[in-house]
Motif scaffolding. Structure first.
Motif, PDB file in Angstrom:
ATOM      1  N   SER A  77       0.829  -1.204   0.000  1.00  0.00           N
ATOM      2  CA  SER A  77       0.000   0.000   0.000  1.00  0.00           C
ATOM      3  C   SER A  77       0.866   1.258   0.000  1.00  0.00           C
ATOM      4  CB  SER A  77      -0.924   0.003   1.224  1.00  0.00           C
ATOM      5  OG  SER A  77      -1.807  -1.097   1.189  1.00  0.00           O
ATOM      6  N   LEU A 117       2.272   1.994  -3.478  1.00  0.00           N
ATOM      7  CA  LEU A 117       1.311   2.646  -4.360  1.00  0.00           C
ATOM      8  C   LEU A 117       1.236   4.144  -4.067  1.00  0.00           C
ATOM      9  CD1 LEU A 117      -1.589   0.011  -4.339  1.00  0.00           C
ATOM     10  CD2 LEU A 117      -0.003   0.496  -6.206  1.00  0.00           C
ATOM     11  N   LYS A 132      -0.627  -7.177  -6.500  1.00  0.00           N
ATOM     12  CA  LYS A 132      -0.173  -5.831  -6.831  1.00  0.00           C
ATOM     13  C   LYS A 132      -0.220  -5.588  -8.340  1.00  0.00           C
ATOM     14  CE  LYS A 132       3.891  -2.871  -6.509  1.00  0.00           C
ATOM     15  NZ  LYS A 132       5.304  -2.795  -6.073  1.00  0.00           N
ATOM     16  N   ASN A 184      -3.765  -5.006  -9.348  1.00  0.00           N
ATOM     17  CA  ASN A 184      -4.234  -3.677  -8.929  1.00  0.00           C
ATOM     18  C   ASN A 184      -3.668  -2.573  -9.812  1.00  0.00           C
ATOM     19  OD1 ASN A 184      -5.747  -4.713  -6.819  1.00  0.00           O
ATOM     20  ND2 ASN A 184      -4.097  -4.510  -5.317  1.00  0.00           N
ATOM     21  N   LEU A 185      -2.405  -2.717 -10.182  1.00  0.00           N
ATOM     22  CA  LEU A 185      -1.797  -1.721 -11.067  1.00  0.00           C
ATOM     23  C   LEU A 185      -2.481  -1.703 -12.433  1.00  0.00           C
ATOM     24  CD1 LEU A 185       2.001  -2.189 -10.269  1.00  0.00           C
ATOM     25  CD2 LEU A 185       0.573  -0.212  -9.730  1.00  0.00           C
ATOM     26  N   LYS A 204      -5.732   0.026 -11.957  1.00  0.00           N
ATOM     27  CA  LYS A 204      -5.493   1.452 -11.745  1.00  0.00           C
ATOM     28  C   LYS A 204      -5.161   2.140 -13.064  1.00  0.00           C
ATOM     29  CE  LYS A 204      -2.748   4.671  -8.996  1.00  0.00           C
ATOM     30  NZ  LYS A 204      -1.665   4.810  -7.992  1.00  0.00           N
TER      31      LYS A 204
END
Length: 573
Positions: free
Chosen positions: A70, A73, A328, A331-332, A335
């Protein structure tokens, strides 16, 4: 003409107002997100610390790793370093010194890019110092302890780090240097007022004096013990009992045994497995007959148990990191998609607000937009291509690992058929990775050679095969030429691989001894053995013979079938 200028000024004002509003809105969103993300990271760190205090290190490691992800990010460098320091501490507590070192070094990239977080940097350096101290790399331990002192402002913490440097010199057998470092600490006011630190330094001074054969040893050892008894410092008492047992080993064996028993009892109470093993070593040295056998069996049982637990923990830490990286990456990706959608929406709004103002400006904006979009698409295409290639390489191996993990979790591994399937799967994974790295693989032939050799040998230990070594620490490996070290490493590796594939043994013994200017290494196992014909047909053992001949050595094989397998080779030192 004047009217046109007025319209142009109105347009400029409207455009400026729009951009200011957009900037304020974006800034407000960023501030809100920053506050929200910081609270989320702090919650994860708090949860991780609670688990750590309760001894649930796997859960603590999981939440520290989530906090680190976290923070990455958010590009929150201080919390990234903080999380990595605690993750490395957990791995070190569990005996995974290699993993702890890797985690600590991961923080370097963040430390080098910022000098705003001295406490985090200090903790990383202290952790590395303790890692190297525990793995007998004393020069590196001293190097990182000294780096830690440069960033620490708290006087007691500084005294603790200096004390660690003194302990390292004791382990290096440089007792005079240790005394020069430790004695001045006793004159510092902050040390005298802190009973725990004062007792620790006195105890270490006593140990240094004892090992340097000084009569002053008892005074400092006894003073450290009395202070620790007074403040009921269990961890400190453990150290005092251990040092006093060593102190009395020759002059009063009975008292040495009593202190060794106290060490064992205290280590058991506070659940320090490594100290239980150290105390058992003292008891074995001071015992005979039935007690010697009982202590030796207990030592072997604890040592075997801790090896299995730490191996499982190490694998669990690796899986946590792997799962976190996978999450991760996903999530990237999400995003990135969200950023593209938001950017597209802003562009649509921009064209909606100002598309009708001036035709010329619209043309210019459209032209610039198309150029930027085309460039972005090229970059995106290049990026997508790189990701696709990397993903293909990644997934080919990751799928095998995943399926093997799934098989191990869902199948009964006690059956010979499932065990054989699992071994075949693991062998396939091993072969793939080995083929990739085999040609370029290197062997550490410097100060870390011995730890690397031990690590390679212990890697063949499992529930079915127990590998014992004798005399490996008595060899002066530093004086041995690099090519001979590498040859020893490769020969033992070939023998152990051959053992794993063909021997069906339960016990392997590897002995090292100096024999008239030569180093003799004996290998034996209690497996099925081999006939001479089978022996010469195995390429691996042929490689062994070729390697030993390359350093002007000799080798002999025991070819009696069904009576185990024995190999003895020697070469000039």
């Amino acid at each position: 003409m004047i009217l046109k200028k007025r319209y142009f000024l109105i347009y400029i004002l409207a455009l400026t107002l729009f951009l200011v509003l957009q900037s304020c809105e974006k800034k407000a969103q960023k501030n809100y997100q920053k506050k929200q993300n910081t609270a989320e990271i702090e919650l994860l760190l708090k949860q991780a610390h609670i688990y750590y205090e309760n001894g649930k290190f796997d859960s603590s490691y999981y939440f520290y790793n989530k906090a680190k992800s976290s923070a990455e990010l958010k590009k929150d460098t201080s919390r990234i370093i903080h999380s990595l320091a605690w993750m490395a501490q957990i791995q070190r507590n569990q005996g995974d010194y290699t993993g702890s070192e890797t985690t600590s070094i991961e923080a370097f990239q963040f430390i080098e890019n910022s000098n705003k977080y001295p406490n985090g940097e200090t903790n990383i350096y202290i952790g590395l110092g303790n890692n190297y101290l525990n793995t007998f790399d004393y020069d590196n331990a001293i190097y990182y302890f000294k780096k830690a002192i440069n960033y620490k402002t708290d006087k007691i913490d500084k005294a603790g780090i200096i004390n660690n440097i003194g302990v390292t010199y004791i382990e290096k057998s440089n007792y005079q240097k240790a005394l020069q470092i430790l004695l001045p600490l006793l004159k510092k006011k902050e040390v005298i007022n802190d009973e725990e630190t004062y007792a620790r330094i006195n105890d270490n001074l006593g140990d240094a004096y004892d090992k340097s054969k000084s009569l002053k040893a008892f005074y400092y050892l006894n003073l450290g013990l009395k202070i620790r008894e007074k403040i009921k410092d269990d961890w400190g008492l453990l150290s005092s009992y251990y040092h006093l047992s060593q102190y009395y080993k020759k002059s009063n064996p009975k008292l040495a045994t009593d202190y060794a028993l106290l060490t064992y009892e205290k280590a058991t109470k506070i659940n320090s497995v490594d100290d239980r093993l150290r105390s058992l070593e003292l008891l074995i040295q001071n015992s005979t007959g039935h007690k010697l056998k009982r202590h030796s069996l207990l030592y072997l049982h604890i040592n075997d148990s801790i090896y299995k637990v730490r191996l499982n923990t190490k694998n669990q830490f690796a899986k946590i990191k792997y799962d976190s990286k996978k999450e991760k990456d996903e999530n990237l990706k999400l995003k990135a998609q969200k950023v593209i959608q938001e950017e597209q929406q802003r562009n649509r709004n921009f064209y909606l607000y100002f598309g009708v103002v001036i035709i010329i400006l619209i043309s210019i904006l459209i032209s610039n937009f198309l150029i930027a979009k085309n460039k972005k698409e090229k970059i995106k295409t290049s990026y997508t291509t790189e990701i696709r290639i990397a993903k293909k390489l990644h997934d080919e191996l990751a799928n095998d690992v995943y399926h093997t993990m799934a098989f191990a979790e869902t199948q009964d591994l006690s059956t010979s058929q499932n065990k054989e399937i699992l071994l075949n799967n693991l062998d396939t994974i091993y072969s793939r990775t080995r083929n990739i790295s085999k040609e370029n693989s290197t062997i550490e032939s410097g100060p870390l050679f011995l730890s690397g050799l031990k690590g390679m040998i212990s890697g063949f230990n499992n529930n079915e095969v127990n590998i014992l070594t004798n005399g490996i620490d008595t060899v002066n490996w530093k004086a041995l030429e690099d090519n001979k070290k590498i040859t020893v490493y490769r020969i033992l590796q070939e023998l152990l691989v051959n053992m794993k594939k063909h021997s069906q043994c339960s016990l392997v013994v590897i002995s090292f001894k100096k024999n008239e200017g030569k180093l003799q290494i004996d290998y034996s196992d209690n497996g099925v053995g081999a006939t001479f014909e089978n022996l010469t047909s195995k390429n691996g053992l042929q490689n062994v013979e070729n390697r030993i001949q390359s350093i002007k050595g000799t080798i002999s094989f025991d070819t009696k079938s069904n009576k185990g397998f024995k190999v003895s080779f020697m070469f000039p030192i």
